[in-house]
Design an enzyme around this catalytic site. Sequence first.
Site, mmCIF file in Angstrom:
data_model
loop_
_atom_site.group_PDB
_atom_site.id
_atom_site.type_symbol
_atom_site.label_atom_id
_atom_site.label_comp_id
_atom_site.label_asym_id
_atom_site.label_seq_id
_atom_site.Cartn_x
_atom_site.Cartn_y
_atom_site.Cartn_z
ATOM 1 N N ASN A 113 0.026 -29.606 11.932
ATOM 2 C CA ASN A 113 0.433 -30.000 13.081
ATOM 3 C C ASN A 113 0.966 -31.014 13.256
ATOM 4 O O ASN A 113 0.467 -32.234 13.121
ATOM 5 C CB ASN A 113 -1.410 -29.934 13.724
ATOM 6 C CG ASN A 113 -1.314 -30.686 15.262
ATOM 7 O OD1 ASN A 113 -0.251 -30.746 15.883
ATOM 8 N ND2 ASN A 113 -2.397 -30.835 15.823
ATOM 9 N N LYS B 48 2.030 -32.699 15.921
ATOM 10 C CA LYS B 48 1.671 -33.360 17.158
ATOM 11 C C LYS B 48 2.911 -33.871 17.796
ATOM 12 O O LYS B 48 4.050 -33.416 17.796
ATOM 13 C CB LYS B 48 0.554 -34.584 16.937
ATOM 14 C CG LYS B 48 -0.679 -34.058 15.785
ATOM 15 C CD LYS B 48 -1.685 -34.945 15.924
ATOM 16 C CE LYS B 48 -2.906 -34.314 15.125
ATOM 17 N NZ LYS B 48 -4.111 -35.189 15.131
ATOM 18 N N HIS C 225 -7.217 -28.550 21.038
ATOM 19 C CA HIS C 225 -7.236 -29.494 20.123
ATOM 20 C C HIS C 225 -8.054 -30.755 20.940
ATOM 21 O O HIS C 225 -7.723 -30.938 21.998
ATOM 22 C CB HIS C 225 -5.951 -30.111 19.836
ATOM 23 C CG HIS C 225 -5.586 -30.876 18.559
ATOM 24 N ND1 HIS C 225 -6.234 -32.255 18.616
ATOM 25 C CD2 HIS C 225 -5.571 -30.603 17.277
ATOM 26 C CE1 HIS C 225 -6.056 -32.983 17.675
ATOM 27 N NE2 HIS C 225 -5.729 -32.245 16.734
ATOM 28 N N GLU D 148 -7.283 -33.800 21.040
ATOM 29 C CA GLU D 148 -6.436 -34.666 21.728
ATOM 30 C C GLU D 148 -6.105 -34.039 23.208
ATOM 31 O O GLU D 148 -5.948 -35.076 24.224
ATOM 32 C CB GLU D 148 -5.215 -34.900 20.903
ATOM 33 C CG GLU D 148 -5.503 -35.933 19.686
ATOM 34 C CD GLU D 148 -4.723 -35.786 18.479
ATOM 35 O OE1 GLU D 148 -3.697 -35.007 18.418
ATOM 36 O OE2 GLU D 148 -5.383 -36.214 17.345
ATOM 37 N N GLU E 100 -12.739 -29.574 13.359
ATOM 38 C CA GLU E 100 -12.079 -30.915 13.341
ATOM 39 C C GLU E 100 -12.863 -31.821 13.767
ATOM 40 O O GLU E 100 -13.009 -32.000 15.017
ATOM 41 C CB GLU E 100 -10.541 -31.069 13.801
ATOM 42 C CG GLU E 100 -9.672 -30.029 13.428
ATOM 43 C CD GLU E 100 -8.224 -30.459 13.865
ATOM 44 O OE1 GLU E 100 -7.434 -30.434 12.782
ATOM 45 O OE2 GLU E 100 -7.945 -30.778 15.065
ATOM 46 N N GLY F 296 -7.027 -38.599 11.497
ATOM 47 C CA GLY F 296 -6.177 -39.878 11.632
ATOM 48 C C GLY F 296 -6.883 -41.041 11.160
ATOM 49 O O GLY F 296 -6.317 -42.096 11.298
ATOM 50 N N SER G 215 -8.234 -35.757 8.123
ATOM 51 C CA SER G 215 -7.645 -36.474 7.153
ATOM 52 C C SER G 215 -7.635 -35.858 5.902
ATOM 53 O O SER G 215 -8.024 -36.381 4.786
ATOM 54 C CB SER G 215 -8.741 -37.692 7.087
ATOM 55 O OG SER G 215 -8.467 -38.631 8.155
#
Length: 252
Positions: free
Chosen positions: A10, A12, A97, A99, A167, A173, A213
């Site tokens: 991904n 992003k 996701h 985000e 996730e 991250g 990660s």
Amino acid sequence: MVRRKLIAGNWKMNCLSADGVALAKSVAAQVKAGKFDCEFLICPPFTLLGLVKKCLRGSKVGLGAQDVHFAEKGAHTGDISPLMIKDLGCSYTIIGHSERRVDHAESNQLINQKAVAAHAAGLNTVICIGETEKERDAGKTIKVCQTEINGSVPADSTAKNTVIAYEPIWAIGTGKTPTAADVQEVHAAIRQALAKKLGKATASKMRILYGGSVKPGNAAELLSLPDVDGALIGGASLKADDFIAIAKNASK
Ligand code: 13P
């Protein structure tokens, strides 16, 4: 039950044309040169889908988008429909996701609608779920995942058109990951929730990826867990060598 592992990148909101083309070409070349049993997918931003598709021609690396709208077409300024994504040569789209759940206040209901629309257009979905750090500390991880599975995964999901990505938000991250035992426990619980919703046969075939990660250094341990069927990789997918180094652990 053999579930072929999926190694998905991904990207992003990263890469302009030149970096995106170089990255996609390097991934495609390394996949071609190596021996892998896994399936590969890369999900660049919408702006690069057309260009990246050209770089992947003749390679076994699939192309995916990072989101999709639920409507077929119409007055939705700034949005992209499932057919538009399909038309660009994508076989997958990521949806739900964290985000997007956070930045765009996306609900389980909306994600479910997007999944239905994507499947109807012939796209496969990677539906993301996962808890916040606060929820984890409160011991609510499994409950949060069950609620997100129940709400976001549509009844028409099959092991073919749907992949789940677990996730944990606090692992994205940050360089932090749950312990291998925790990952396995949550993945097994997700598979149980899928069995309750879609039936045991579908749940036993559906792939559940881990994301958060994932790096070359921890991939071997994570990808060896019985209910981990691949990885959804953010930061490390922006370096072709790291992405490929992770995938090498999926082919054992
Ligand atoms: P990182 O691999 O950068 O933690 O991102 C994970 C992710 O959000 C993939 O969708």
